[in-house]
Design an enzyme around this catalytic site. Structure first.
Site, mmCIF file in Angstrom:
data_model
loop_
_atom_site.group_PDB
_atom_site.id
_atom_site.type_symbol
_atom_site.label_atom_id
_atom_site.label_comp_id
_atom_site.label_asym_id
_atom_site.label_seq_id
_atom_site.Cartn_x
_atom_site.Cartn_y
_atom_site.Cartn_z
ATOM 1 N N GLY A 1 0.887 -1.164 0.000
ATOM 2 C CA GLY A 1 0.000 0.000 0.000
ATOM 3 C C GLY A 1 0.921 1.208 0.000
ATOM 4 O O GLY A 1 1.406 1.631 1.053
ATOM 5 N N GLY B 1 0.507 4.423 -1.173
ATOM 6 C CA GLY B 1 -0.083 5.738 -1.427
ATOM 7 C C GLY B 1 0.712 6.792 -0.665
ATOM 8 O O GLY B 1 1.947 6.720 -0.588
ATOM 9 N N ALA B 2 0.008 7.753 -0.086
ATOM 10 C CA ALA B 2 0.688 8.860 0.582
ATOM 11 C C ALA B 2 1.592 8.366 1.713
ATOM 12 O O ALA B 2 2.801 8.618 1.727
ATOM 13 C CB ALA B 2 -0.366 9.842 1.115
ATOM 14 N N GLY C 1 2.446 5.182 2.623
ATOM 15 C CA GLY C 1 3.389 4.147 2.215
ATOM 16 C C GLY C 1 4.583 4.760 1.500
ATOM 17 O O GLY C 1 5.732 4.343 1.709
ATOM 18 N N ASN D 1 -5.003 3.423 10.042
ATOM 19 C CA ASN D 1 -5.930 3.952 11.039
ATOM 20 C C ASN D 1 -7.088 2.983 11.201
ATOM 21 O O ASN D 1 -7.437 2.246 10.268
ATOM 22 C CB ASN D 1 -6.508 5.298 10.566
ATOM 23 C CG ASN D 1 -5.602 6.462 10.901
ATOM 24 O OD1 ASN D 1 -4.798 6.394 11.824
ATOM 25 N ND2 ASN D 1 -5.743 7.541 10.161
ATOM 26 N N LYS E 1 -6.554 7.238 19.292
ATOM 27 C CA LYS E 1 -6.536 7.918 17.989
ATOM 28 C C LYS E 1 -7.877 7.716 17.276
ATOM 29 O O LYS E 1 -8.390 8.630 16.625
ATOM 30 C CB LYS E 1 -5.381 7.402 17.127
ATOM 31 C CG LYS E 1 -5.231 8.225 15.859
ATOM 32 C CD LYS E 1 -3.995 7.910 15.065
ATOM 33 C CE LYS E 1 -3.875 8.890 13.894
ATOM 34 N NZ LYS E 1 -3.068 8.375 12.803
HETATM 35 P P1 NAD Z 1 -3.847 6.818 0.177
HETATM 36 O O1 NAD Z 1 -5.241 7.060 -0.259
HETATM 37 O O2 NAD Z 1 -2.834 7.851 -0.179
HETATM 38 O O3 NAD Z 1 -3.344 5.431 -0.412
HETATM 39 C C1 NAD Z 1 -4.039 4.245 -0.121
HETATM 40 C C2 NAD Z 1 -4.178 3.462 -1.419
HETATM 41 O O4 NAD Z 1 -5.053 4.165 -2.313
HETATM 42 C C3 NAD Z 1 -2.863 3.271 -2.159
HETATM 43 O O5 NAD Z 1 -2.875 1.976 -2.706
HETATM 44 C C4 NAD Z 1 -2.920 4.310 -3.240
HETATM 45 O O6 NAD Z 1 -2.144 4.009 -4.373
HETATM 46 C C5 NAD Z 1 -4.402 4.317 -3.573
HETATM 47 N N1 NAD Z 1 -4.792 5.589 -4.191
HETATM 48 C C6 NAD Z 1 -4.595 6.840 -3.705
HETATM 49 N N2 NAD Z 1 -5.082 7.761 -4.567
HETATM 50 C C7 NAD Z 1 -5.586 7.060 -5.624
HETATM 51 C C8 NAD Z 1 -6.207 7.442 -6.828
HETATM 52 N N3 NAD Z 1 -6.443 8.720 -7.129
HETATM 53 N N4 NAD Z 1 -6.600 6.473 -7.692
HETATM 54 C C9 NAD Z 1 -6.375 5.161 -7.395
HETATM 55 N N5 NAD Z 1 -5.782 4.733 -6.242
HETATM 56 C C10 NAD Z 1 -5.400 5.676 -5.377
HETATM 57 O O7 NAD Z 1 -3.904 6.512 1.735
HETATM 58 P P2 NAD Z 1 -2.943 7.009 2.905
HETATM 59 O O8 NAD Z 1 -3.259 8.419 3.214
HETATM 60 O O9 NAD Z 1 -1.567 6.624 2.572
HETATM 61 O O10 NAD Z 1 -3.506 6.140 4.115
HETATM 62 C C11 NAD Z 1 -3.115 4.782 4.355
HETATM 63 C C12 NAD Z 1 -3.538 4.430 5.773
HETATM 64 O O11 NAD Z 1 -2.827 5.288 6.688
HETATM 65 C C13 NAD Z 1 -5.020 4.675 6.056
HETATM 66 O O12 NAD Z 1 -5.488 3.729 6.992
HETATM 67 C C14 NAD Z 1 -5.036 6.064 6.693
HETATM 68 O O13 NAD Z 1 -6.171 6.286 7.517
HETATM 69 C C15 NAD Z 1 -3.750 5.999 7.504
HETATM 70 N N6 NAD Z 1 -3.131 7.292 7.842
HETATM 71 C C16 NAD Z 1 -3.024 8.280 6.899
HETATM 72 C C17 NAD Z 1 -2.397 9.481 7.253
HETATM 73 C C18 NAD Z 1 -2.184 10.581 6.237
HETATM 74 O O14 NAD Z 1 -1.749 11.676 6.624
HETATM 75 N N7 NAD Z 1 -2.391 10.370 4.930
HETATM 76 C C19 NAD Z 1 -1.916 9.658 8.546
HETATM 77 C C20 NAD Z 1 -2.024 8.604 9.469
HETATM 78 C C21 NAD Z 1 -2.632 7.422 9.091
#
Ligand code: NAD
Length: 313
Positions: A7, A9-10, A12, A106, A188
């Site tokens: 995973g 995304g942001a 990861g 989360n 949290k």
């Molecule tokens: P994210 O949405 O950035 O990424 C999660 C997944 O969604 C990844 O596989 C990503 O590639 C995909 N994704 C993102 N945008 C996309 C798009 N436009 N089209 C297709 N796929 C897309 O999620 P995150 O913010 O990294 O969060 C991951 C976990 O961490 C969650 O449980 C979140 O609650 C938790 N978290 C996030 C933050 C934060 O600041 N972002 C902080 C603490 C905890």
């Protein structure tokens, strides 16, 4: 250490970038093809506290792992909650007997799913105060500092948890070994379980919501449900301290003028939310223990109605 970010995304990407920079053998795994292709072609691009950086990290689509020769020491799970089970299925070819799996999503109760795919003694859970934002495929914004707490779930795995803590801290991720991670996760979740759903439904930032006549009563009712469900699992929470922590979110001088992440997911980006793993998890666990959770149930339903109205994906 050989590390898979499952995973990417942001969050990861943040962890992957920092762990790669500190000398670990890291691969990124994700289900968003455009994102993976962009990282492999141009590198992971990040605005890291105002500095533009490009980090060359190998990235793989989660459906292609059968052909990847990478037996991980550590997997860090960072999907959205509703993507977790599919990711765990995809990861099977990369999990060896000793591979440790750290969940930093989360929400509540992810271990109930993870234990179906990973040996219990290899599961570690945590929560993090780091933040990150996705700007588009292959590109993230990483501002500010943070920390994380983690703990082993399996008995006698404290040393392994401390070893993971050390690797993360060497990457300046400021990791701490926790003696009571479930309480920390619940604390949290209380903040997310109030601010996220309420501000999303009410179309408000946290200062606007907190300034209303009804804010205290609604927040107290929701937090009471979290605290009661936690207590049924022998997780003791300090309710007045949690309410005080939530009130700090209303401060316009700090984070009050921000919209919580669920608002950004649903209202700005038209994406499905993690509500089933925050308030929805309290409803499920409440049913298990015979505890009534009407506020969490109603908020979960309202968010799902809004997802449907907006056609979120
Ligand atoms: P994210 O949405 O950035 O990424 C999660 C997944 O969604 C990844 O596989 C990503 O590639 C995909 N994704 C993102 N945008 C996309 C798009 N436009 N089209 C297709 N796929 C897309 O999620 P995150 O913010 O990294 O969060 C991951 C976990 O961490 C969650 O449980 C979140 O609650 C938790 N978290 C996030 C933050 C934060 O600041 N972002 C902080 C603490 C905890």
């Amino acid at each position: 250490m050989k590390i898979i970010i499952a995973g990417s995304g942001a969050m990861g990407s943040r962890f992957g970038l920092m762990l790669h920079r500190s000398g670990n053998d890291v691969i990124l795994v994700d289900g968003w093809k455009e994102h993976i292709d962009k990282i492999n072609n141009d590198g992971l691009q990040a605005n890291l506290n105002g500095e533009e950086v490009v980090e060359k990290i190998p990235a793989y689509h989660q459906d292609d792992l059968a052909d990847v020769d990478f037996s991980a020491d550590l997997v860090i799970l960072f999907t959205k909650a509703m993507q977790l089970e599919t990711m765990l299925k995809s990861l099977q070819p990369c999990l060896a007997e000793e591979t440790k799996v750290l969940c930093l999503l989360n929400g509540i109760g992810h271990e109930d799913i993870i234990k179906n795919y990973v040996k219990f003694e290899n599961i570690f859970i945590g929560n993090t105060m780091w933040t990150a934002g996705m700007d588009g495929p292959g590109r993230v914004t990483l501002f500010g500092s943070g920390s994380l707490d983690l703990q082993n779930l399996g008995a006698g795995k404290e040393e392994a948890a401390k070893e993971i803590t050390k690797v993360l801290s060497e990457a300046e991720l400021h990791a701490n070994f926790s003696e009571d991670i479930l309480a920390s996760i619940y604390r949290k979740a209380c903040v997310n379980g109030t601010m996220n759903g309420l501000c999303t439904m009410l179309n408000s930032n946290m200062t606007e919501f907190g300034g209303t006549t009804y804010a205290d009563d609604i927040v107290e009712a929701i937090v009471t449900e979290f605290v009661t469900v936690a207590k049924a699992q022998n997780i003791e929470l300090d309710q007045p301290a949690i309410l005080a922590q939530i009130k700090k979110c209303y401060d316009p001088e700090t984070i009050g003028l921000h919209h919580p992440s669920m608002y950004q997911d649903l209202i700005i980006n038209n994406r499905l939310t993690e509500i089933d793993y925050i308030n929805g998890a309290i409803v499920r666990k409440g049913k298990e223990f015979g505890i009534s959770t009407p506020y969490c149930a109603f908020l979960t339903q309202l968010i799902h109605v809004k997802e449907e109205i907006l056609g979120a994906k």
